[in-house]
Design a protein around this motif. Structure first.
Motif, PDB file in Angstrom:
ATOM      1  N   PHE A  68      -3.517 -20.919  -1.193  1.00 30.40           N
ATOM      2  CA  PHE A  68      -3.150 -20.753   0.213  1.00 30.40           C
ATOM      3  C   PHE A  68      -3.909 -21.731   1.107  1.00 30.40           C
ATOM      4  CE2 PHE A  68      -1.414 -16.874  -1.483  1.00 30.40           C
ATOM      5  CZ  PHE A  68      -0.263 -16.711  -0.744  1.00 30.40           C
ATOM      6  N   ASP A  69      -5.148 -22.026   0.759  1.00 33.90           N
ATOM      7  CA  ASP A  69      -5.889 -23.016   1.537  1.00 33.90           C
ATOM      8  C   ASP A  69      -5.194 -24.386   1.473  1.00 33.90           C
ATOM      9  OD1 ASP A  69      -7.774 -21.185   2.270  1.00 33.90           O
ATOM     10  OD2 ASP A  69      -9.272 -21.809   0.793  1.00 33.90           O
ATOM     11  N   SER A  70      -4.631 -24.713   0.323  1.00 36.71           N
ATOM     12  CA  SER A  70      -4.030 -26.036   0.138  1.00 36.71           C
ATOM     13  C   SER A  70      -2.767 -26.241   0.959  1.00 36.71           C
ATOM     14  CB  SER A  70      -3.715 -26.262  -1.344  1.00 36.71           C
ATOM     15  OG  SER A  70      -2.684 -25.386  -1.789  1.00 36.71           O
ATOM     16  N   ILE A  71      -2.157 -25.146   1.431  1.00 38.79           N
ATOM     17  CA  ILE A  71      -0.949 -25.267   2.251  1.00 38.79           C
ATOM     18  C   ILE A  71      -1.194 -24.815   3.690  1.00 38.79           C
ATOM     19  CG2 ILE A  71       0.633 -25.047   0.289  1.00 38.79           C
ATOM     20  CD1 ILE A  71       1.043 -22.096   1.064  1.00 38.79           C
ATOM     21  N   GLY A  72      -2.472 -24.589   4.023  1.00 39.67           N
ATOM     22  CA  GLY A  72      -2.797 -24.168   5.385  1.00 39.67           C
ATOM     23  C   GLY A  72      -2.320 -22.763   5.696  1.00 39.67           C
ATOM     24  N   GLY A  73      -2.190 -21.950   4.665  1.00 40.28           N
ATOM     25  CA  GLY A  73      -1.702 -20.587   4.861  1.00 40.28           C
ATOM     26  C   GLY A  73      -2.828 -19.573   4.919  1.00 40.28           C
ATOM     27  N   GLN A  74      -2.467 -18.333   5.169  1.00 38.41           N
ATOM     28  CA  GLN A  74      -3.424 -17.229   5.242  1.00 38.41           C
ATOM     29  C   GLN A  74      -2.934 -16.098   4.349  1.00 38.41           C
ATOM     30  OE1 GLN A  74      -3.298 -16.176   9.371  1.00 38.41           O
ATOM     31  NE2 GLN A  74      -3.962 -18.205  10.076  1.00 38.41           N
ATOM     32  N   ILE A  75      -3.851 -15.456   3.648  1.00 38.78           N
ATOM     33  CA  ILE A  75      -3.507 -14.296   2.843  1.00 38.78           C
ATOM     34  C   ILE A  75      -4.568 -13.241   3.048  1.00 38.78           C
ATOM     35  CG2 ILE A  75      -4.650 -15.236   0.789  1.00 38.78           C
ATOM     36  CD1 ILE A  75      -2.479 -13.738  -0.870  1.00 38.78           C
ATOM     37  N   ASN A  76      -4.146 -11.992   3.154  1.00 38.81           N
ATOM     38  CA  ASN A  76      -5.094 -10.913   3.409  1.00 38.81           C
ATOM     39  C   ASN A  76      -4.448  -9.591   3.019  1.00 38.81           C
ATOM     40  OD1 ASN A  76      -7.452  -9.627   4.280  1.00 38.81           O
ATOM     41  ND2 ASN A  76      -7.593 -10.912   6.117  1.00 38.81           N
ATOM     42  N   ALA A  77      -5.194  -8.506   3.212  1.00 36.65           N
ATOM     43  CA  ALA A  77      -4.681  -7.178   2.879  1.00 36.65           C
ATOM     44  C   ALA A  77      -5.495  -6.131   3.619  1.00 36.65           C
ATOM     45  CB  ALA A  77      -4.754  -6.931   1.363  1.00 36.65           C
ATOM     46  N   PHE A  78      -4.962  -4.927   3.708  1.00 39.53           N
ATOM     47  CA  PHE A  78      -5.715  -3.818   4.282  1.00 39.53           C
ATOM     48  C   PHE A  78      -5.199  -2.503   3.710  1.00 39.53           C
ATOM     49  CE2 PHE A  78      -2.211  -4.765   7.191  1.00 39.53           C
ATOM     50  CZ  PHE A  78      -1.615  -3.518   7.374  1.00 39.53           C
ATOM     51  N   THR A  79      -6.067  -1.514   3.734  1.00 36.74           N
ATOM     52  CA  THR A  79      -5.731  -0.174   3.251  1.00 36.74           C
ATOM     53  C   THR A  79      -5.958   0.817   4.382  1.00 36.74           C
ATOM     54  OG1 THR A  79      -6.499  -0.786   1.037  1.00 36.74           O
ATOM     55  CG2 THR A  79      -6.199   1.551   1.471  1.00 36.74           C
ATOM     56  N   SER A  80      -5.036   1.743   4.544  1.00 37.81           N
ATOM     57  CA  SER A  80      -5.176   2.799   5.547  1.00 37.81           C
ATOM     58  C   SER A  80      -5.152   4.145   4.822  1.00 37.81           C
ATOM     59  CB  SER A  80      -4.044   2.719   6.571  1.00 37.81           C
ATOM     60  OG  SER A  80      -2.838   3.226   6.029  1.00 37.81           O
ATOM     61  N   LYS A  81      -5.069   5.197   5.591  1.00 38.95           N
ATOM     62  CA  LYS A  81      -5.021   6.525   4.978  1.00 38.95           C
ATOM     63  C   LYS A  81      -3.687   6.791   4.276  1.00 38.95           C
ATOM     64  CE  LYS A  81      -8.479   8.814   7.866  1.00 38.95           C
ATOM     65  NZ  LYS A  81      -9.427   9.084   6.771  1.00 38.95           N
ATOM     66  N   GLU A  82      -2.597   6.124   4.725  1.00 44.30           N
ATOM     67  CA  GLU A  82      -1.288   6.436   4.156  1.00 44.30           C
ATOM     68  C   GLU A  82      -0.553   5.244   3.559  1.00 44.30           C
ATOM     69  OE1 GLU A  82       0.160  10.452   6.375  1.00 44.30           O
ATOM     70  OE2 GLU A  82       0.625   8.594   7.444  1.00 44.30           O
ATOM     71  N   TYR A  83      -1.069   4.038   3.703  1.00 41.06           N
ATOM     72  CA  TYR A  83      -0.384   2.884   3.125  1.00 41.06           C
ATOM     73  C   TYR A  83      -1.351   1.742   2.883  1.00 41.06           C
ATOM     74  CZ  TYR A  83      -0.229   1.839   8.147  1.00 41.06           C
ATOM     75  OH  TYR A  83      -0.569   1.652   9.470  1.00 41.06           O
ATOM     76  N   THR A  84      -0.901   0.806   2.037  1.00 36.11           N
ATOM     77  CA  THR A  84      -1.634  -0.416   1.726  1.00 36.11           C
ATOM     78  C   THR A  84      -0.698  -1.593   1.970  1.00 36.11           C
ATOM     79  OG1 THR A  84      -2.859   0.758  -0.005  1.00 36.11           O
ATOM     80  CG2 THR A  84      -2.948  -1.648  -0.042  1.00 36.11           C
ATOM     81  N   CYS A  85      -1.221  -2.686   2.500  1.00 38.57           N
ATOM     82  CA  CYS A  85      -0.386  -3.851   2.790  1.00 38.57           C
ATOM     83  C   CYS A  85      -1.079  -5.127   2.327  1.00 38.57           C
ATOM     84  CB  CYS A  85      -0.091  -3.944   4.290  1.00 38.57           C
ATOM     85  SG  CYS A  85       0.865  -5.414   4.768  1.00 38.57           S
TER      86      CYS A  85
END
Length: 406
Positions: A68-85
């Protein structure tokens, strides 16, 4: 316009084309979080989120980051009480590449034992960092005070004790149980047309996992009090009140009311606590919605010696709100503020992807901006009175972190 597609395996895709931008945001939404855990595996949803970045059968953790760094992109994630993304934002020319990497992480993560042991240390540090931030941890204490032993009262990060016990097999079993096609939504927003759905379906539209029927236990709001002694410069106070579940018809009335209570710099709590009394730098309120209930939270931090005055000031502000409701000016201004915030929040591909993904995952429906504006305009003194009576009819839950609580 939002386009929707359900694959043969039950996985859903939502896509919103925004031709005026050059970016695309792709999100994988999974209907699982700390609410779906037990006491023994609390924290596994969040730890699994970390491990999806730690290498696949063909890519190392470093290669995923470099991709992702090589294409200038961003990647991430997060977890909540009812879902993950899990999500990635890239230039529209790199959308297919980003999709391929996300699919590789989703299906082919290796959960290598050595990588797991290293990542456990990272999460241990995350937990310690959280514990060192009392104005954050007090909100977890309030959830426990409000929901008790129900999973909604569990911390999303889990505990060091639980994390130590997780094995690669535990993660694979959890994926098999929770990362099922019916629990997954792929949300895309940006400069992308409907044909991209075919690419998504080619990766995600055929996998099968056993779908188990899960019946969620509806929590009961508890008026408990939790106090923790901690050597802090301030006392950190949270008050909790019974809120509304996701999709409740009175949600906009509650949000309008909360704006007036503590949702902005012109709110009553901000003016009464900070501007008039100088009791706190940070004071606010917010409403959290869950599938079958909600929680209205008030937070403020102050010096220990001022804590009684802070509590009295908040109680006086609440009593006046309960007694008289909102003024005409407050109702009008709060509705306009809410409409402005709503429109501004939908100007990025990230926010559109998030809104569409969450709505599809939890509600299975989408409303146009015009429809939402109409609902906000329809909020009245009568509907405000209804949510005030509902929210504040019972005793409050309390969480407090302060030095030498007696």
């Amino acid at each position: 316009m939002i386009q929707r597609h359900t694959c043969g395996n039950g996985l859903r895709i939502v896509l919103e084309n925004i031709p005026s931008v050059r970016s695309v945001t792709i999100g994988i939404w999974v209907l699982t979080g700390s609410r779906n855990e037990t006491k023994m595996n609390n924290g596994i949803s969040h730890f699994l989120e970390h491990m999806f970045f730690k290498g696949t059968d063909t890519r190392s953790a470093q290669e995923i980051a470099e991709a992702f760094d090589s294409i200038g992109g961003q990647i991430n994630a997060f977890t909540s009480k009812e879902y993950t993304c899990f999500y990635a934002k890239v230039l529209d020319t790199h959308k297919d590449y980003a999709l391929e990497i996300l699919a590789d992480m989703f299906f082919n993560s290796s959960f290598d034992e050595e990588e797991m042991e290293r990542e456990k240390k990272v999460v241990y540090e995350e937990i310690k960092m959280y514990e060192d931030t009392p104005d954050d941890i007090v909100h977890d204490l309030l959830a426990r005070a409000s929901f008790g032993d129900h999973p909604l009262g569990y911390p999303i990060l889990g505990t060091e004790e639980h994390l130590k016990s997780f094995s690669p097999e535990d993660l694979r079993n959890y994926v098999e149980q929770r990362y099922t096609p019916d629990n997954v939504v792929i949300s895309v927003a940006g400069n992308v047309d409907e044909s991209f759905m075919n690419n998504i379906a080619s990766y995600f539209g055929k996998f099968e996992r056993n779908v188990g029927k899960e019946s969620l236990e509806t929590p009961t709001f508890l008026a408990n009090r939790i106090e923790r002694n901690k050597d802090t410069e301030q006392a950190h106070l949270c008050l909790g009140f019974n809120g509304l579940k996701l999709g409740d018809e009175n949600t906009y009335s509650l949000v309008v009311m909360n704006n007036v209570l503590g949702g902005s710099m012109s709110s009553r709590l901000f003016q009464d606590v900070r501007e008039k009394q100088g009791l706190a730098y940070s004071v606010f309120s917010y409403h959290s919605t869950y599938l079958d209930n909600g929680l209205l939270t008030i937070y403020a931090g102050t010096g220990k010696e001022q804590l009684p005055l802070l509590q009295d000031t908040i109680n006086n502000t609440l009593e006046l709100l309960i007694k008289d409701g909102l003024t005409d000016k407050e109702l009008r201004n709060s509705k306009e503020q809410l409409k402005g915030s709503l429109m501004l929040s939908l100007e990025s591909t990230n926010s559109k992807m998030s809104r569409n993904g969450r709505n599809e995952l939890l509600l299975r429906r989408h409303r146009s901006l015009d429809d939402m504006i109409k609902e906000i305009d329809a909020v009245s003194h009568e509907s405000i009175r209804k949510v005030i009576d509902y929210t504040f009819r019972n005793s409050q839950s309390v969480a407090l972190i302060a030095p030498e609580i007696s």
